[in-house]
Motif scaffolding. Sequence first.
Motif, mmCIF file in Angstrom:
data_model
loop_
_atom_site.group_PDB
_atom_site.id
_atom_site.type_symbol
_atom_site.label_atom_id
_atom_site.label_comp_id
_atom_site.label_asym_id
_atom_site.label_seq_id
_atom_site.Cartn_x
_atom_site.Cartn_y
_atom_site.Cartn_z
ATOM 1 N N GLU A 51 0.827 -1.225 0.000
ATOM 2 C CA GLU A 51 0.000 0.000 0.000
ATOM 3 C C GLU A 51 0.856 1.269 0.000
ATOM 4 N N TYR A 56 -0.434 -1.171 9.406
ATOM 5 C CA TYR A 56 -1.588 -1.644 8.632
ATOM 6 C C TYR A 56 -2.844 -1.757 9.486
ATOM 7 N N ASP A 69 -6.302 -0.350 10.656
ATOM 8 C CA ASP A 69 -7.344 0.512 10.093
ATOM 9 C C ASP A 69 -7.868 1.440 11.194
ATOM 10 N N ILE A 125 -1.608 -6.614 10.953
ATOM 11 C CA ILE A 125 -1.741 -5.144 11.065
ATOM 12 C C ILE A 125 -0.459 -4.481 11.565
ATOM 13 N N GLY A 128 2.399 -5.239 10.385
ATOM 14 C CA GLY A 128 3.305 -5.184 9.238
ATOM 15 C C GLY A 128 4.207 -6.396 9.112
ATOM 16 N N LEU A 170 -6.711 -9.223 5.150
ATOM 17 C CA LEU A 170 -5.887 -8.245 4.434
ATOM 18 C C LEU A 170 -6.383 -8.084 3.001
#
Lengths: 382, 272
Positions: free
Chosen positions: A98, A207, A209, A236, A238, A250
């Motif tokens: 991302e 990562y 949210d 999340i 990484g 993911l």
Amino acid sequence: MSKKIILMQGNEACVEGALAAGMRFFAGYPITPSTEIAEISAEKLPKLGGKFIQMEDEIASMGAIIGASLTGFKSMTATSGPGFSLKQENIGFACLAEIPCVVVNVQRGGPSTGLPTLPAQGDVMQTRWGTHGDHPIIVISPSSVREVYDMTIRAFNLSEKYRVPCILLMDEVVAHMREKVELPEQSSIDIINRKYLNPSMSVYKPYMDYDGDGIPPMMNFGDGLPYHVTGLIHDISGFPSTNADVSKDLLNRLMSKIYNNLDDILEYENIYTEDAETVIVSFGSTARSVHRAVYLLRQEGFKVGMLRLKTIWPFAHKAIKKLKQTPVRNLLVAEMNFGQLLETVKASAEGAFRTYGLNKYNGELITPQEVINKVREVAKHA
Amino acid sequence: MRKELQKYFRNDKLPHIWCPGCGHGIITGAVVRAIDNLKLNQSKVCIVSGIGCSSRAPGYMNFNTLHTTHGRALAFATGIKMANPDLKILVLTGDGDCSAIGGNHFIHAARRNIDITTIVFNNSIYGMTGGQYSPMTPKAAFATTAPYGNIDRNFDLCKLAQSAGATYVARGTVFHVPQLIKLIEKALKHKGFSLLDVVDICPTYFGRRNKMSSPIAMMNKIREMSVTVRSASKMSEEELSGKIVIGEFHEERVPEYTEEYAKVIEKAQGGN
């Protein structure tokens, strides 16, 4: 205020748009017909304190812009078919990790070395599925020099907003033609920058949210908190994981951050489609010929219209769906390839329309006359 | 591990994935010791890797870490360093990652003399995929893809780096750890592209196939075969056959790439 009208080439407009959007890093490799983008970037970026580097190959230039983006620089590379093929591995990395970045693909005739100096639209499917594995991507395609400028800005905005690589899909004609353009004042341009984490946080999960919108906020390398970025499926925090739920969550988030925002991402233009019996679906330089043909056919009394896709991927199914509420019976997809977009249009039509392809793949533009002839032929079948 | 070194590791990510007897942990330990000795600012250190066993090292290290695609670490690292020259960049790579799939990036990063320290975990084999021969596998050695013995000639990474333009070139081994730490410190202090070829062991895949399954036997072999640069200079080519020459090969002061680009910016802005 006096209007400043300039004669500008498509590739030049691309760099001007990129600089207006905030591009401060460009890594590239020479390739026809995108080379001017690298040349102009090399000249203009250092004037603004930005950085240009000519890398040893296309793979490296894609890697370099991802690295630069991780330090907070808005980054871009530009290429054409053969180079675009080489970039695919690292485009996939940017999709999974991302990392915002813009990749310009000035299409030329293919496959392989193909027709380096001539236009084509043969990379429609490669822009969607060129890299391996399921992944999100945004692809937008301009039809005029002014639109190259606007869409390059939009490519950066979308890429920054959704943390996804954005492909600006041009073709040789749009890239090399010169048109009179009037560029907007910098102050009137909407610029979107990536989301950053609140710096007061003591632990950064790259990562996570945090905002519930599927788009984790970023932090630059060197800004303080250490973190890990990998091309492996990661949790999340990484770090790599082979947990089935982690993998599924993911990939679901990567897809949904794009597919939950189609109203924002999809752009298309309808011309005379309200009462049309035949609608020609097109994009890029081909749409210029289609537009002319529609104008001439209307003068003859043909009920014909055009749906011009500005966003190629994700595909604008809603634009096709809307046509189902009109008198349209025929969809004609005009593209400089063997019918790559046609298959998607057919699937989207779900049998509601008769679908036809107008395809040319010899290095020449589709002319207005060819569009007119095809519409007449289609009308006879109806 | 010394308590003051703990902060350089992501202890919750340990134990590592490496096999018993693997030399990668020794090199990783030497890297953090060198960083600690130099008192580098942890948040300004960026460690980049490619793909393979050695490229997993950054995941255990508490810095800005980037685990990229196979062979491409130097390309990503070049982008980072160009964009933000204030960052101290290390590339940790394996012999296959660096000299086969990443060979082009390797010679061009060296040619530019960009300020990146590249440390090659050179165990002469592709470990992650189960023991195939690499460009560093010695001739006649066995590998899963060289069941009749390797016919490829191997690179001398130090000569390759130096001829490509690297401005600091040295070789260490996982046996000579105090020297290795010193060499890493020198490489990190050097302004420009530095290459450290670290002779490493893979008992699982190289050793087993080549009648050296014990890590101790492999370590002893490194000790026996190593000669210093100084001693090597007095030896004949015949005497040097099969030997591992360790120490510093090359050091020179050449303008560094990002500093040269800073001058480009100055020139471009002066021209306005």
